[in-house]
Design an enzyme around this catalytic site. Structure first.
Site, PDB file in Angstrom:
ATOM      1  CD  GLU A 180      -3.002  -0.732  -0.133  1.00 29.83           C
ATOM      2  OE1 GLU A 180      -3.109   0.409  -0.598  1.00 29.83           O
ATOM      3  OE2 GLU A 180      -3.581  -1.710  -0.629  1.00 29.83           O
ATOM      4  CE1 TYR A 236      -6.992   3.343  -0.024  1.00 32.96           C
ATOM      5  CE2 TYR A 236      -4.603   3.287   0.335  1.00 32.96           C
ATOM      6  CZ  TYR A 236      -5.745   2.794  -0.283  1.00 32.96           C
ATOM      7  OH  TYR A 236      -5.631   1.733  -1.141  1.00 32.96           O
ATOM      8  CG  ASP A 249      -8.684   3.292  -4.176  1.00 36.78           C
ATOM      9  OD1 ASP A 249      -9.926   3.110  -4.234  1.00 36.78           O
ATOM     10  OD2 ASP A 249      -7.881   2.588  -4.822  1.00 36.78           O
TER      11      ASP A 249
HETATM   12  N1  ADE Z   1      -3.984   0.317  -5.270  1.00 40.41           N
HETATM   13  C1  ADE Z   1      -3.980   0.551  -3.947  1.00 40.41           C
HETATM   14  N2  ADE Z   1      -4.118  -0.584  -3.256  1.00 40.41           N
HETATM   15  C2  ADE Z   1      -4.206  -1.579  -4.173  1.00 40.41           C
HETATM   16  C3  ADE Z   1      -4.319  -2.952  -4.108  1.00 40.41           C
HETATM   17  N3  ADE Z   1      -4.381  -3.539  -2.924  1.00 40.41           N
HETATM   18  N4  ADE Z   1      -4.391  -3.648  -5.242  1.00 40.41           N
HETATM   19  C4  ADE Z   1      -4.312  -3.024  -6.417  1.00 40.41           C
HETATM   20  N5  ADE Z   1      -4.187  -1.734  -6.555  1.00 40.41           N
HETATM   21  C5  ADE Z   1      -4.126  -0.992  -5.452  1.00 40.41           C
END
Ligand code: ADE
Length: 350
Positions: free
Chosen positions: A57, A140, A158
């Site tokens: 993340e 987040y 997001d």
């Molecule tokens: N963008 C942010 N977190 C994500 C995730 N777990 N899988 C794919 N794209 C992402």
């Protein structure tokens, strides 16, 4: 593929006018995800290791999935767990991050690992407020770790989840305001399965994946959408709504390059913002023709085009005008655009 589901419409609520039964929505979306979700290296279901969720993340915060994959795999080989990262010298950590940019992310990740090793004996904290207190972890990321690793009903809203939610509800108010974002967060919260029901982690990952693969920003693939029967959007490509950006107002600023006996004429500004700073003297009459120097600079909601033309020595100086010998110019306090223009003129002259 799940068979088509006939929506059972529960009574509408003004706050969450969801079209259909939320349980059926969750199961259609989750089935689609298990079948069609990308095989990304940090998706190790179930359960997911909180450290690998945190690493992925943080990497994904400012970097695209395609770039992150290699970095993530190398990182996990080099620092496979909290202890390995906590024990690593900072140089090694920064070296593994090299190329991803925004190095504060790597430093924070390192600091978080050290904190977990020191304060929690290396066991990743599970309480939301403890996750949120880790260095570099905002609401987040805390929600993402809590839901993906611990299956908590904490939607990590997001841009993907926000877009999916705005479209499903045909939410036509701006989502880039605090009120709009908070409304979408409330809605995504209401869609979560309870902790007893379980499955929040996979549901949230599926929402995110729908936004990345199907419910895309410009040309959503509605005919391939596993949850289209739940969707209210009439013109999905117009959602989510963003507040109109105020158009920049164009301004012209014409200044004079007035030189005499190795000295340049400058004038001191009197306005509120730049009082006391010097600039090339403003020309009262607009000029045309090719300027000696030209540049643009932003000023609140304006875009100013500054042009400097050769000027004539005035008969009398105003009380805020003064001659400055060339060698003194670098020490004169000036606004940045006028400093840039002056440097350019001095360079051209020499
Ligand atoms: N963008 C942010 N977190 C994500 C995730 N777990 N899988 C794919 N794209 C992402």
């Amino acid at each position: 593929m799940a068979p088509p589901i006939k929506p059972q419409r529960p009574p509408h609520s003004e706050k969450n006018p969801f079209r259909g039964d939320i349980r059926e929505f969750r199961s259609a979306l989750t089935d689609w995800f298990l079948e069609n979700g990308r095989d990304l290296p940090w998706r190790t279901f179930p359960p997911r290791d909180p450290y690998s969720v945190l690493v992925s993340e943080i990497m994904l915060q400012q970097t695209q999935v395609a770039t992150v994959i290699d970095y993530y795999e190398r990182w996990m080989e080099r620092f496979p767990d909290i202890q390995a990262l906590a024990a690593a010298p900072e140089n090694d950590v920064l070296h593994a991050w090299q190329g991803l940019g925004y190095y504060s992310r790597a430093r924070n990740l390192h600091a978080a690992a050290k904190l977990i090793a020191r304060d929690y004996g290396g066991a990743f904290p599970q309480k939301a407020e403890r996750i949120l207190a880790l260095p570099g972890v905002g609401p987040y990321t805390a929600a993402a770790v809590a839901t993906f690793a611990f299956d908590m009903p904490t939607p990590p809203v997001d841009a993907n989840i926000l877009r999916v939610a705005a479209r499903l509800l045909d939410y036509r108010k701006p989502t880039d305001s605090a009120a709009g974002l908070s409304h979408i967060r409330d809605i995504a919260q209401q869609w979560q399965p309870s902790a007893e029901e379980g499955g929040a982690g996979i549901f949230n990952e599926a929402l995110m994946e729908l936004g990345a693969l199907v419910c895309t920003p410009r040309t959503p693939l509605c005919s391939a959408c596993p949850v289209r029967i739940f969707c209210r959007a009439q013109e999905p490509e117009t959602l989510p709504i963003k507040r109109p950006r105020p158009r920049k107002v164009e301004l012209e600023e014409h200044c004079g390059w007035i030189v005499r006996d190795g000295q340049v004429l400058l004038e001191q500004q009197t306005g509120k913002r730049w009082r006391g700073l010097w600039r090339l003297p403003l020309l009262t009459e607009p000029h045309s023709g090719i300027p000696l120097a030209a540049l643009t600079y932003p000023f609140t909601h304006h875009r100013v085009s500054l042009s400097v033309f050769p000027g004539t020595t005035p008969l009398f100086l105003t009380e805020n005008q003064r001659w400055f010998p060339f060698p003194e110019l670098e020490a004169v306090p000036m606004t940045a655009p006028h400093r840039r223009a002056l440097r350019k003129l001095l360079l051209d002259k020499s």
